[in-house]
Scaffold this motif. Structure first.
Motif, mmCIF file in Angstrom:
data_model
loop_
_atom_site.group_PDB
_atom_site.id
_atom_site.type_symbol
_atom_site.label_atom_id
_atom_site.label_comp_id
_atom_site.label_asym_id
_atom_site.label_seq_id
_atom_site.Cartn_x
_atom_site.Cartn_y
_atom_site.Cartn_z
ATOM 1 N N CYS A 431 0.816 -1.215 0.000
ATOM 2 C CA CYS A 431 0.000 0.000 0.000
ATOM 3 C C CYS A 431 0.851 1.266 0.000
ATOM 4 O O CYS A 431 0.334 2.360 -0.190
ATOM 5 N N CYS A 436 3.540 -0.717 7.296
ATOM 6 C CA CYS A 436 3.393 -2.101 6.806
ATOM 7 C C CYS A 436 4.770 -2.696 6.518
ATOM 8 O O CYS A 436 5.049 -3.837 6.860
ATOM 9 N N CYS A 462 -2.901 -4.700 -0.223
ATOM 10 C CA CYS A 462 -1.599 -4.770 0.451
ATOM 11 C C CYS A 462 -1.472 -6.110 1.174
ATOM 12 O O CYS A 462 -2.391 -6.534 1.867
ATOM 13 N N CYS A 465 -1.696 -5.170 5.221
ATOM 14 C CA CYS A 465 -2.880 -4.567 5.852
ATOM 15 C C CYS A 465 -4.173 -4.779 5.068
ATOM 16 O O CYS A 465 -5.255 -4.508 5.576
HETATM 17 ZN ZN LIG Z 1 -0.332 -1.884 3.873
#
Ligand SMILES: [Zn+2]
Length: 479
Positions: A431, A436, A462, A465
């Motif tokens: 993302c 992340c 992603c 996440c």
């Molecule tokens: Zn992410």
């Protein structure tokens, strides 16, 4: 030569690497921990790397120069993120000529600052731009965990430093040099690489944008094999690198830097080597062919050696880097193994029968045993050797690419992702969040290697996440 057995790659990959570097006489440990002595065979490989790169740099308008090893400490402190990135690794000189220095000096960890200082003096007007300078040197970074070629306290490299009138020109230069590294890796070293953009957290200290080429080693880990940085106006502002534009207004320059180091030798070892030893890509190998004479009696020796010397002279005059193994008291079998371990791409065997038939045996290093052996007439051998070297060069690239593809996966979820980075690269949607990236690193020890420049435009989720993502990145454990 030591008789210590090199472990197989599956037994102990790390020790396989260490033993090979020592046994093949590429490098040795130095009295100062973390330093490296590059031995003649390793240096010959580096010289071939240098020549292939230098040719490309000069073809694109760059020139070489030499800047000093010692840099005033205050220079390093002028660019904030640069000093933050490099401070923990600096070697500092506090005394000179028996006296304490007024201002400590640092041994260059890289030369942006001292070159920035010079560019500020040299550049006055838009007519002075671009400045396109490279230097071949060594730098010092106080690394705590070291490994020959891959991470050493002092290492050899080239560092290019350029100054431009506009951001667009600086970005074009940054990308051009990444392309040059890619071309070099693919066509000279037979190493498939992924050119891409680094995430913000993996950027060079002081860069606006960092690009790298990433390669997969024989154990599935990644090795960053060359980097190119767009430094924006960060160093231009810190060092007052300015020029008068066409309208007479004073402007800050846009600068870049790019480097490839002796680390690349580590990539060559780990991408191509097998359990018998090194396999060097023909275009960079110090010796492209080794001639091993085979004889029993003195009479045979006279005939075989005469033919072997003549063949050697012919190959050398055709610009084929050739060595004739004339060692006494070593059996042909010993010599075969020894040169296999050193990774010479082609072996030429010549015995009494070959002499009488006017032929030789050519054996390919990348194809052990009968499969890689063929007979060739001595007449016109240079041409046959050149063709065989091209075949080996191509085969090495194709094998490495096949291996990378086989060990790159597109995991369906984060649990699968964990397994994927245990054995190779994961190619996953990301993302763009540093959070992340950090969680992935903490959870799996895999780092974001790069966001490849060429990728299918599509959207996904992603891998960490699950939020919408527009780009994919390569994740892997890395050297
Ligand atoms: Zn992410």
């Amino acid at each position: 030569m030591s008789e210590l057995k090199v472990p197989s790659r599956s037994e102990d990959y790390s020790e396989w690497y260490n033993q090979l570097v020592l046994r093949a006489e590429l490098a040795d440990y130095a009295p100062v921990r973390g330093c490296m002595i590059v031995r003649p065979y390793g240096w010959a490989l580096w010289e071939n790397i240098q020549q292939s790169l230098d040719r490309r740099f000069k073809a694109t308008g760059h020139v070489n120069a030499a800047f000093p090893l010692l840099i005033p400490r205050s220079f390093i402190e002028k660019e904030k993120s640069h000093v933050a990135g490099f401070s923990p690794e600096l070697a500092v000189v506090t005394h000179g000529g028996g006296e304490k220095l007024e201002e400590p000096l640092v041994v260059r960890p890289t030369s942006e600052t001292i070159i920035g200082h010079s560019y500020a003096k040299w550049i006055q007007s838009y007519r002075d731009l671009p400045v396109l300078i490279n230097q071949w040197n060594s730098v010092v970074r106080w690394e705590l965990r070291t490994k020959l070629f891959l991470r050493t306290l002092e290492f050899f490299w080239q560092e290019g430093h350029t100054a431009h009138a506009t951001l667009e020109e600086a970005e074009a230069e940054t990308r051009q040099m990444l392309d040059i590294y890619t071309d070099f890796a693919v066509n000279e070293a037979a190493i498939p690489v992924i050119p891409g953009r680094k995430s913000e957290s993996e950027r060079f200290a002081g860069a606006d944008q960092t690009y790298s080429i990433e390669a997969m080693m024989g154990d599935g880990k990644a090795l960053q094999s060359g980097t190119s940085h767009n430094l924006g106006q960060n160093f231009a502002k810190a060092f007052e690198i300015r020029y008068l534009d066409k309208s007479g207004a004073l402007q800050y320059c846009w600068t870049t830097s790019w480097g490839l180091s002796t680390r690349f030798i580590g990539a060559i070892i780990m991408v191509h080597g097998d359990d018998q030893g090194l396999i060097l890509p023909p275009r960079l190998a110090p010796y492209q062919a080794v001639i091993v004479p085979i004889y029993k009696t003195d009479e045979e020796k006279i005939q075989v050696m005469a033919a072997a010397r003549r063949i050697r002279a012919e190959l050398v005059s055709s610009d084929i880097r050739t060595v004739l193994d004339e060692r006494e008291g070593a059996s042909p079998g010993f010599k075969f193994n020894d040169w296999e371990m050193r990774g010479v791409p082609l072996r030429i065997e010549i015995g009494p029968k070959d002499v009488s038939k006017g032929s030789v045996v050519l054996a390919r290093r990348d194809k052990p045993g009968k499969e890689g052996k063929s007979f060739f007439p001595q007449a016109g051998l240079a041409e046959a050797v050149k063709q065989a070297l091209d075949v080996v060069q191509k085969a090495l690239y194709e094998r490495a690419l096949k291996f990378r593809i086989a060990n790159t996966t597109d995991p369906g979820d984060y649990a699968e992702f964990g397994g994927a980075v245990e054995k190779g690269f994961a190619y996953s949607f990301w993302c763009g969040s540093a959070e992340c990236e950090k969680n992935i690193k903490e959870g799996t020890k895999a780092t974001l290697r790069c966001v490849p420049l060429e990728q299918v435009q599509e959207t996904g989720k992603c891998i960490y996440c699950g939020q919408p993502a527009r780009e994919r990145a390569y994740f892997a454990k890395a050297y």
